[in-house]
Write an enzyme that holds these catalytic residues in place. Structure first.
Site, PDB file in Angstrom:
ATOM      1  CE  LYS A   1      34.334  37.658  53.626  1.00 12.53           C
ATOM      2  NZ  LYS A   1      35.060  37.443  53.525  1.00 12.53           N
TER       3      LYS A   1
ATOM      4  CE  LYS B   1      42.064  31.430  29.549  1.00 11.68           C
ATOM      5  NZ  LYS B   1      41.671  31.835  28.530  1.00 11.68           N
TER       6      LYS B   1
END
Length: 337
Positions: free
Chosen positions: A79, A243
């Site tokens: 792709k 995070k």
């Protein structure tokens, strides 16, 4: 001597053989991810072509994604997907465009070239669908979606097709008008569905049994405190969750560890900081599909899926499209020479 040919498939060709709905992609990805867990694939790390990395948006790039998918019907391919974040506003074009080339692994000759953006978006939605079958609470009813562009449409369409239990969708977009348009489209197509345009991201996320991110942000904005007990987060656009979500979630799942731990994405930042590692990861998604690792184990678990997007998913989906096209005589046959 044989005169080799390729089958060209436009986006409309792909839609005509079922490529606009989720069943095709769920089938293809289930097989591909199981083969990934069995290591019956070859998938080099994808290179990113960035022309103006210093001044450009994080979504301004072209990516080459080659892969081989084994199993009973092996196939190779690539792709080639380009993206510019300002395409919709500046040029009236979709943000991303793509081509997929399939090759016969017996000869390595190309056998097909096809439009790839539809396949790319729908296989991404199928990742959320497959993961939700194992990682979301059974019978979940509420989805929170960040973003309301093409990817969001495909995600929500696929979820609604695969999970009839969904009754409510909370949408948030920095452009409220875009969210309103998507809300209207969804309620017109799905009788009894309630779609609420939220005033801010927090309001939407707090409601989600399933939270899916479909943005082009380069700055995390979803803290752990916004997530309700039992939430499943499909972090499709990679950079949305802070995070602490990786560190506080009960389980973190990826599609492929090596692909995720690079390009300075959040998970890579945590590894470099020494706060996250392969050992702290719960599983790769294929391991859950094959039963090698458990999925959801109780109603209160908060589970994060962080899928980087795999070439094997595109190639497996494109191969399913190709096989259907051959059976139904769709597309245009072109001589290679």
């Amino acid at each position: 001597m044989n005169n080799p040919s390729i089958l060209y498939l436009s986006k409309q060709d792909i839609i005509s053989i079922g490529g606009g709905s989720s069943d095709l992609y769920v089938k293809a990805l289930s097989n591909a991810l199981e083969l990934h867990a069995k290591k019956d694939i070859v998938q080099p790390l994808k290179p990113y072509l960035r022309v103006d990395e210093k001044n450009g948006h994080i979504a301004d790039r072209i990516i080459a994604m080659p892969a081989y998918v084994g199993g009973e019907a092996p196939v190779s391919g690539i792709k080639w997907i380009g993206s510019k974040a300002d395409n919709p506003q500046k040029r009236g074009m979709e943000r991303a465009s793509a081509l997929i080339v399939l090759n016969d692994p017996e000869t390595n000759y190309p056998i097909a070239v096809m439009e790839g953006s539809l396949i790319s978006g729908m296989r991404t939605a199928a990742v959320t669908v497959l993961a939700a079958k194992y990682l979301a609470r059974e019978g979940f009813t509420t989805v929170a979606c960040m973003g309301s562009g093409i990817i969001a449409r495909m995600q929500l369409q696929s979820l609604l097709e695969q999970f009839p239990s969904i009754t409510t969708i909370h949408l948030f977009d920095l452009n409220p008008e875009a969210a309103g348009r998507l809300a209207n489209e969804l309620t017109e197509k799905h009788a009894g569905l309630q779609v609420i345009v939220s005033p801010d991201a927090e309001t939407a996320v707090r409601q989600g049994d399933l939270v899916v991110t479909c943005t082009v942000t380069d700055k995390p904005y979803i803290p752990f405190s916004w997530l309700k007990k039992g939430a499943f987060v499909s972090n499709i656009s990679i950079m949305d969750v802070e995070k602490e979500v990786f560190l506080k979630a009960d389980k973190v799942v990826v599609d492929d560890w090596d692909q995720c731990n690079r390009e300075k994405k959040v998970i890579n930042q945590l590894v470099l900081e020494g706060t996250f590692s392969r050992e702290k990861l719960h599983a790769e998604l294929g391991e859950i599909l094959t039963g090698a690792r458990p999925g959801r184990e109780n109603e209160d678990e908060i589970i994060l899926l962080n899928p980087m997007g795999l070439a094997i998913e595109d190639i497996a989906s494109a191969h399913e499209v190709y096989q259907r096209a051959v059976r139904e005589n769709a597309g245009t046959r072109l001589n290679l020479y």
